[in-house]
Design a protein around this motif. Structure first.
Motif, PDB file in Angstrom:
ATOM      1  N   GLN A 186      13.248   3.477  -1.102  1.00  0.00           N
ATOM      2  CA  GLN A 186      12.512   4.468  -0.357  1.00  0.00           C
ATOM      3  C   GLN A 186      11.419   3.999   0.365  1.00  0.00           C
ATOM      4  N   THR A 187      11.454   4.222   1.566  1.00  0.00           N
ATOM      5  CA  THR A 187      10.324   3.766   2.496  1.00  0.00           C
ATOM      6  C   THR A 187       9.340   4.817   3.095  1.00  0.00           C
TER       7      THR A 187
ATOM      8  N   LEU B 107       0.742  -1.124   0.052  1.00  0.00           N
ATOM      9  CA  LEU B 107      -0.121  -0.205  -0.048  1.00  0.00           C
ATOM     10  C   LEU B 107       0.867   1.067   0.121  1.00  0.00           C
ATOM     11  N   GLY B 108       0.740   1.993  -1.121  1.00  0.00           N
ATOM     12  CA  GLY B 108       1.624   3.175  -1.282  1.00  0.00           C
ATOM     13  C   GLY B 108       0.949   4.217  -0.560  1.00  0.00           C
ATOM     14  N   GLN B 109       1.096   5.218   0.160  1.00  0.00           N
ATOM     15  CA  GLN B 109       0.541   6.336   0.816  1.00  0.00           C
ATOM     16  C   GLN B 109       1.685   7.211   1.176  1.00  0.00           C
ATOM     17  N   THR B 110       1.172   8.582   0.894  1.00  0.00           N
ATOM     18  CA  THR B 110       2.075   9.812   1.459  1.00  0.00           C
ATOM     19  C   THR B 110       1.968   9.857   2.738  1.00  0.00           C
ATOM     20  N   GLN B 111       0.784   9.877   3.258  1.00  0.00           N
ATOM     21  CA  GLN B 111       0.701   9.833   4.751  1.00  0.00           C
ATOM     22  C   GLN B 111      -0.494   8.734   5.104  1.00  0.00           C
ATOM     23  N   PHE B 112      -0.039   7.778   5.651  1.00  0.00           N
ATOM     24  CA  PHE B 112      -1.155   6.643   5.693  1.00  0.00           C
ATOM     25  C   PHE B 112      -1.982   7.028   7.005  1.00  0.00           C
ATOM     26  N   GLY B 113      -3.401   7.137   6.773  1.00  0.00           N
ATOM     27  CA  GLY B 113      -4.195   7.646   7.574  1.00  0.00           C
ATOM     28  C   GLY B 113      -5.010   8.990   7.312  1.00  0.00           C
TER      29      GLY B 113
ATOM     30  N   LEU C 136       3.394  -1.221   4.146  1.00  0.00           N
ATOM     31  CA  LEU C 136       3.223   0.152   3.853  1.00  0.00           C
ATOM     32  C   LEU C 136       4.417   0.917   3.614  1.00  0.00           C
ATOM     33  N   ALA C 137       4.114   1.738   2.577  1.00  0.00           N
ATOM     34  CA  ALA C 137       5.306   2.607   1.895  1.00  0.00           C
ATOM     35  C   ALA C 137       4.968   3.923   1.619  1.00  0.00           C
ATOM     36  N   SER C 138       5.733   4.832   1.228  1.00  0.00           N
ATOM     37  CA  SER C 138       5.394   6.102   0.950  1.00  0.00           C
ATOM     38  C   SER C 138       5.213   6.146  -0.671  1.00  0.00           C
ATOM     39  N   GLY C 139       4.080   7.169  -0.994  1.00  0.00           N
ATOM     40  CA  GLY C 139       3.735   7.529  -2.203  1.00  0.00           C
ATOM     41  C   GLY C 139       3.690   6.278  -3.228  1.00  0.00           C
ATOM     42  N   ASP C 140       4.406   6.358  -4.240  1.00  0.00           N
ATOM     43  CA  ASP C 140       4.511   5.201  -5.103  1.00  0.00           C
ATOM     44  C   ASP C 140       5.474   4.199  -5.117  1.00  0.00           C
ATOM     45  N   PRO C 141       5.251   2.962  -4.599  1.00  0.00           N
ATOM     46  CA  PRO C 141       6.296   2.064  -3.981  1.00  0.00           C
ATOM     47  C   PRO C 141       7.171   1.441  -4.941  1.00  0.00           C
ATOM     48  N   GLY C 142       6.552   1.543  -6.242  1.00  0.00           N
ATOM     49  CA  GLY C 142       7.150   1.121  -7.505  1.00  0.00           C
ATOM     50  C   GLY C 142       8.323   2.141  -8.260  1.00  0.00           C
ATOM     51  N   PHE C 143       8.247   3.474  -7.501  1.00  0.00           N
ATOM     52  CA  PHE C 143       9.295   4.286  -7.821  1.00  0.00           C
ATOM     53  C   PHE C 143      10.326   4.575  -7.118  1.00  0.00           C
ATOM     54  N   PHE C 144      11.419   3.844  -7.120  1.00  0.00           N
ATOM     55  CA  PHE C 144      12.698   3.900  -6.242  1.00  0.00           C
ATOM     56  C   PHE C 144      12.023   3.429  -4.951  1.00  0.00           C
ATOM     57  N   GLY C 145      11.210   2.396  -4.984  1.00  0.00           N
ATOM     58  CA  GLY C 145      10.437   1.907  -3.675  1.00  0.00           C
ATOM     59  C   GLY C 145      10.713   0.444  -3.399  1.00  0.00           C
TER      60      GLY C 145
END
Length: 425
Positions: free
Chosen positions: A424-425, A5-11, A73-82
């Motif tokens: 990037q996490t 799940l990619g989220q900039t700010q989970f929640g 849980l990851a930041s933003g788009d986890p397929g982009f440097f993630g």
């Protein structure tokens, strides 16, 4: 399945479906800030530190219970440097259910209201930060996914260390969160401040508008320039033919190997032809020139070839003028006079990869070679002379000889490099 799940700010604006997936998961993996924001119970949470133990824990759970759901849980788009890259390598792409969020870089440029298909994106996570610094020095529009040791302060200090380099930085922090901020400032101002841990830095050249005139066909880096390299002498303003001839320049560029993410010094730059060509090939360049008229000539040549943003010009006498410059990957020495041996020794001590020296006088070859050898470099050399076709009356052709030039180059033995996940996490 492993759900990412990619989220900039989970929640913050998270969907009910994502909350349900977290609630049903046997194991939830993520950075501590994401786990806390999602309120994951301690008995089902695994905070990311080093990646290897976390991947082993996921593998052990899947071995015990193939039906167990794991959520990452990851930041933003986890397929982009993630983290998608390392998960796919370990467990296979078929085992992943990736649900990307909006990249922090996309959010940052959206807040500015400008497109970013012409921006070069670089990650500093788990990598030598020099590459990120040099890309910010050489490219007009750069987005940096920051990391400890390569945050806004360090990027600002690296840019401020090169005299005459005109950049403005935008620091976007806590994007999508309650403490979101967007600050525009100079590199020196960025270097003097403390910053939140989670941020992205945009580096913009003052000499280029934030919105390009034309849309790019390929996002980010443009690649090698049209027209090739080793441009003819007529492509540069010069004084009394005092510039590195095209044939010699072609060979010097081959030994310098300038590329995106590197810094090249052009010492005794004259017209700046070598610095300009290195910048056209993607490197950041510093041209050092003692004569004031030469300084202006270099700036004019850089502007004429569209790389004024990537060529910093230092007015001063080498080697003293080199003392405060960032360490280069490669150095070209095209002049030196009585200080040649000392200049080559200093260049060889600080260059990370190679030093190239061109000499017209045979008498100076031994001292330059000895300085390279004393620095522990592997030294090679060649004497170059070109004979160019030239017209004669009566529609016939002769060979016109150019002056012979000695080229020495010293290469530092390669050190073994460790492979990093750089996620990037």
């Amino acid at each position: 399945m492993i759900t990412v799940l990619g989220q900039t700010q989970f929640g913050a604006g998270v969907t009910d479906e994502s909350s349900a997936l977290v609630a049903e998961a046997a194991l939830v993996v993520g950075a501590r800030r994401h786990l806390d924001a999602a309120r994951v119970p301690a008995d089902r949470a695994l905070a990311l530190g080093p990646l290897a133990p976390a991947l082993d824990a996921v593998a052990l759970l899947r071995e015990k219970d193939p039906d167990a759901r794991v959520v990452v849980l990851a930041s933003g788009d986890p397929g982009f440097f993630g983290i998608v890259r390392v998960l796919a390598r370990r467990f296979g792409a078929d085992a992943l259910d990736v649900r990307p969020g909006i990249s922090s870089i996309a959010r940052a440029f959206a807040r500015l209201g400008v497109p970013w298909d012409d921006a070069v994106t670089v990650s500093a996570h788990g990598r030598d930060p020099r590459r990120a610094f040099n890309i910010c020095r050489s490219q007009r529009k750069v987005a940096v996914l920051t990391a400890p040791g390569a945050g806004p302060a360090e990027i600002g200090a690296a840019l401020a260390a090169v005299p005459g380099l005109r950049r403005r930085l935008v620091v976007a922090a806590d994007l999508g969160g309650p403490d979101e901020s967007l600050v525009e400032l100079t590199p020196a101002e960025a270097a003097a401040r403390d910053w939140p841990a989670v941020n992205v830095v945009l580096s913009l050249a003052d000499t280029a508008p934030p919105v390009a005139d034309a849309m790019r066909a390929v996002a980010g880096y443009e690649g090698p320039p049209e027209g090739g390299w080793a441009l003819p002498e007529e492509a540069f303003a010069h004084r009394d033919a005092m510039l590195t001839k095209a044939e010699v320049r072609a060979f010097a560029l081959a030994r310098l190997g300038p590329r995106l993410g590197e810094l090249v010094w052009d010492v005794g730059a004259g017209s700046g032809s070598v610095a300009v060509e290195c910048a056209r090939l993607g490197a950041a360049a510093v041209a050092v020139e003692r004569d004031a008229d030469g300084v202006e000539r270099i700036r004019a040549n850089a502007a004429a070839h569209g790389v004024a943003h990537a060529v910093a010009v230092v007015h001063g006498r080498a080697p003293e003028a080199l003392a405060e410059l960032p360490d280069p990957d490669a150095v070209f020495v095209g002049g030196g006079g009585a200080d040649l041996a000392r200049l080559v020794a200093l260049a060889a001590a600080r260059a990370r990869r190679t030093v190239v020296v061109t000499l017209a006088a045979l008498d100076r070859v031994p001292e330059a070679r000895r300085a390279l050898l004393d620095a522990g470099l592997a030294v090679e050399g060649v004497q170059l002379q070109a004979n160019r076709l030239a017209p004669l009356p009566g529609e016939v052709t002769r060979l016109a000889a150019t002056n012979p030039v000695f080229v020495l180059w010293g290469t530092r033995p390669a050190a073994p490099t460790a492979v990093s996940q750089g996620v990037q996490t």
